[in-house]
Design an enzyme around this catalytic site. Structure first.
Site, short mmCIF file in Angstrom:
data_model
loop_
_atom_site.label_atom_id
_atom_site.label_comp_id
_atom_site.label_asym_id
_atom_site.label_seq_id
_atom_site.Cartn_x
_atom_site.Cartn_y
_atom_site.Cartn_z
N ASP A 223 16.47 54.37 66.71
CA ASP A 223 15.88 55.12 65.60
C ASP A 223 14.37 55.02 65.71
O ASP A 223 13.69 54.42 64.88
CB ASP A 223 16.36 54.59 64.25
CG ASP A 223 15.99 55.54 63.10
OD1 ASP A 223 15.74 56.73 63.37
OD2 ASP A 223 15.95 55.09 61.94
N SER A 314 14.95 52.24 58.85
CA SER A 314 15.89 53.34 59.07
C SER A 314 16.47 53.84 57.75
O SER A 314 16.52 55.04 57.50
CB SER A 314 17.04 52.89 59.98
OG SER A 314 16.57 52.63 61.28
#
Length: 338
Positions: A223, A314
């Site tokens: 991510d 995230s």
């Protein structure tokens, strides 16, 4: 973003024995920087000890800044205690927990679940959210049951979500996220944020930066997102003035700080590492879970411990916030901290 440099004098480097005996910094009265220094020293020394134990080591965790070394037999316990560390006799080695966690990674297409290593409780913690389908619940529960007492299941209310929403930090005109860390690649200034943000494309701006283009974007799996920084004067510091001079690996029990454009600053504790989080966008690997409070728009914002950068946000739920490790981002993209 205007950054202020903070200088701290008078740090004392403590021995493992002093850390274990609690002779260093009183957690209740220590400044954040002094406490961060204490944690960093404890992690470094304890990691060296547990690495020397091989298959007899159960990993480490922090308890109010003090490192605890997990061991699975008396010989390892004696060795760790001789090095000056408090120990905890556990059943499962860290290698065994890693193998258990990796076996769960073979379970695919199970959104609204997550699993990672909790060294404090010597288990793989498996989280199943209310939003998961019955088929997902059944599949993950069955896989966890095969691991016996090396895993535990926690049922969580609500839904996991990646954080991207309206706000006023870095944005591309449609979506808003938070800047994680100012970095360089080949001497060129760039900005690191979350990959699920840069996946949206567009031209990004924020603070005194405008016209930033997406250079790299990886999500799911990782991510990580990398943006150019064609202008702007931000250096390698959090907007509180705290300099970030290194990247480190998070440790269960470690006290951290975070920043985000929606919820601002705050603190929390690392609760799990090497976590596989099954968001609706896909699986994000190697995340670390924390008790820090974050919300939509905070995505990409930094987690750090003193001058040590740990990761970029995230997403999460109302209880747990997940970050992708900074060390992996720097390695993957060939970056250096600004």
């Amino acid at each position: 973003m205007t950054s202020r440099k903070t200088f701290v004098a008078g740090f004392t480097v403590f021995s493992a024995a002093a850390l274990t005996a609690g002779l260093c910094v009183n957690a209740a009265s220590a400044s954040p920087l002094a406490f961060a220094q204490m944690q960093a020293q404890a992690i470094t020394q304890a990691t060296q000890v547990v690495d020397s134990l091989g298959q007899s080591g159960g990993g480490i965790y922090l308890d109010n800044g003090k490192a605890i070394v997990n061991v699975i037999d008396a010989t390892a316990q004696q060795k760790a205690e001789a090095a000056g560390f408090a120990t905890k006799l556990v059943k499962h080695s860290f290698a065994a927990l890693t193998n258990a966690k990796n076996s769960l990674d073979a379970v695919k297409n199970v959104p609204q679940t997550a699993w990672g290593i909790d060294t404090k409780n010597n288990q793989v913690v498996v989280k199943i959210y209310d939003a998961a389908s019955k088929a997902t619940v059944d599949k993950v529960t069955a896989a966890a049951a095969k691991l016996g007492d090396s895993a535990r299941i926690e049922h969580r209310a609500g839904k996991l979500s990646t954080y991207i929403a309206d706000g006023d930090s870095i944005n591309n005109g449609q979506f808003t996220c938070s800047l994680g860390f100012n970095v360089t690649r080949g001497g060129e200034p760039m900005m690191l944020t979350a990959g699920h943000c840069t996946n949206e494309g567009g031209t990004w701006s924020g603070g005194d930066v405008s016209g930033a283009q997406v250079v790299e974007s990886d999500c799911p799996g990782a991510d990580s997102g990398l943006l150019t920084r064609p202008n702007g004067t931000g250096d390698g510091a959090i907007n509180t003035g705290q300099e970030i001079t290194s990247a480190g690996t998070p440790t269960v029990g470690e006290q951290i700080q975070k920043q985000g454009q929606t919820t601002g600053g705050g603190s929390g504790e690392v609760t799990s590492v090497d976590e596989s989080v099954n968001f609706d966008v896909g699986v994000l690997n190697h995340e670390f879970g924390t008790t820090a409070h974050t919300d939509h728009g905070d995505s990409g914002g930094p987690a750090y411990d003193g001058s040590k950068g740990l990761g970029t946000l995230s997403g999460g739920d109302t209880v747990t916030s997940y970050f992708y490790p900074l060390t992996l981002e720097l390695q993957s993209y060939g970056l250096e901290l600004a």
